[in-house]
Every structure is written in structure tokens, then in C-alpha cells.
Design a protein around this motif. Structure first.
Motif, PDB file in Angstrom:
ATOM      1  N   ARG A  18       0.846  -1.204   0.000  1.00  0.00           N
ATOM      2  CA  ARG A  18       0.000   0.000   0.000  1.00  0.00           C
ATOM      3  C   ARG A  18       0.884   1.259   0.000  1.00  0.00           C
ATOM      4  O   ARG A  18       0.580   2.254  -0.676  1.00  0.00           O
ATOM      5  CB  ARG A  18      -0.935  -0.018   1.218  1.00  0.00           C
ATOM      6  N   CYS A 186      -3.023   6.741   2.939  1.00  0.00           N
ATOM      7  CA  CYS A 186      -2.302   5.475   2.981  1.00  0.00           C
ATOM      8  C   CYS A 186      -2.351   4.864   4.381  1.00  0.00           C
ATOM      9  O   CYS A 186      -2.680   3.691   4.545  1.00  0.00           O
ATOM     10  CB  CYS A 186      -0.864   5.695   2.522  1.00  0.00           C
ATOM     11  N   ASP A 189      -5.767   3.611   5.203  1.00  0.00           N
ATOM     12  CA  ASP A 189      -6.027   2.328   4.529  1.00  0.00           C
ATOM     13  C   ASP A 189      -5.319   1.173   5.238  1.00  0.00           C
ATOM     14  O   ASP A 189      -5.850   0.074   5.341  1.00  0.00           O
ATOM     15  CB  ASP A 189      -5.560   2.385   3.065  1.00  0.00           C
TER      16      ASP A 189
END
Length: 200
Positions: A18, A186, A189
Motif C-alpha cells: 500500500r 495510505c 487504509d
């Protein structure tokens, strides 16, 4: 670097993927930002420097992304393997060690700290949430995805792209801005990813 051979915790591996995506998006944003900055640059010399940095970076974007990811994996893996290494009480680098380093290493450390602070400042709450899952990762006491490591990987990747000091500085400044913006979503997430994988 033979980072593909490094075996990491699968949760960390997914989180690094990610971050890799965030770095690729930041690189794209950086390339566009350099062009926009060049358009609004007052001085001809400054505009030329920005356009030449943009041209070089566009050619080296894939190289940048690969180097960033390999560096970050190596840094995270090195941390996983050195839990027994003596560090100061807070786990930070002991600044008395600076006298044993050359100026270039000290400058790199200071630059990484500065970039790490910029990234951390933009994503304070999201980062805190990620850090709440660190014990579930069983990867030591410190967050292996903390901004300073992201910053170190970013600097190593920039150094792999250009040898020119001015170009490096231009790219570092623009990438720091872009990366700080990308890392907020980010980290959010990653926290969601850890939660969905049942980490506590």
C-alpha cells in the motif's frame, strides 16, 4: 539489493504494498508539480532547473518507484532482524553516535528526520491508529511503518535517480510535499487493512 528474498510478516508485506502505491502516486504528483512550478517560476534559471528535473524524473520514475520499495523493504527487514541491538531508551538513534559518522551520513539523517516530520504531521491521527496495531504485528516495540523509514527510503530512491545535488534537492522538496499528502490516506487504509485482517 536482493530484497525479494527478505521474508516479512504477511500483514507488513500487505502494508508495504500500500505504501508502494502511495509512493507511485506521489511520484506522479511530483512530476506534474514540477511542471506547474516551472510555469509559475519568475526566474529563467529556476524555470530551466525545474523543467530539467521534471524531464529527468519522468524518465526515471519507474527506477524511483523500484528503488523506493526495495529500500523500504530492506529498512523494515533490517529492523525486524535487529531487535537485540542496543538503542537508547526511546529506541531513537543515539545522537552521540553522530561524531562517528561523516557529514554526508549526518545530513542524510537530518534530512530523513525532517521529511519524516512533514509526513507524520500531515497524518497524525491515521498514524496513531496504525501504531495501535503494532503489538499485533509482533515486530518489536516501534512502528515498522513509521514516517522516518518512509523518508529514508524516499531519499535513497532520489539519490538513485540523480547525482546532481540541485536536482536531488528539487526532487526531494517536491516529493516530500506529495508524499505527505498521499500518506494520510495510505495510513488510514493500512489501519483498515489491519482491522479487516483481525489484528487487535
Amino acid at each position: 539489493m536482493n530484497s525479494p528474498d527478505l521474508r516479512l510478516n504477511p500483514h507488513l508485506e500487505a502494508a508495504l504494498q500500500r505504501i508502494r502505491t502511495a509512493a507511485e502516486q506521489a511520484a506522479e504528483r511530483c512530476a506534474e508539480g514540477l511542471g506547474l512550478s516551472a510555469l509559475s517560476a519568475g526566474q529563467l534559471k529556476r524555470r530551466d532547473a525545474l523543467l530539467s528535473a521534471q524531464f529527468l524524473f519522468r524518465k526515471q520514475q519507474i527506477n524511483f518507484s523500484q528503488n523506493f520499495y526495495q529500500s523500504l523493504r530492506s529498512l523494515v527487514a533490517a529492523e525486524q532482524g535487529q531487535k537485540a541491538e542496543p538503542v537508547t531508551s526511546k529506541g531513537k538513534k543515539d545522537w552521540t553516535e553522530l561524531s562517528l559518522m561523516d557529514d554526508e551520513q549526518v545530513d542524510a539523517l537530518v534530512a530523513a528526520d525532517r521529511i519524516g516530520l512533514a509526513i507524520g504531521h500531515q497524518s497524525e491521527w491515521e498514524l496513531r491508529e496504525v501504531e495501535s496495531y503494532v503489538s499485533g504485528l509482533k515486530s518489536g516495540e516501534r512502528n515498522p511503518l513509521r514516517p522516518e523509514l518512509v523518508a529514508q527510503a524516499l531519499l535513497e530512491a532520489v539519490n538513485a535517480v540523480s547525482e546532481d545535488e540541485q536536482t536531488r534537492q528539487t526532487l526531494t522538496d517536491e516529493l516530500t510535499r506529495s508524499m505527505a499528502q498521499e500518506m494520510r490516506a495510505c495510513y488510514a487504509d493500512i489501519a483498515e487493512l489491519f482491522r479487516s485482517r483481525g489484528l487487535r
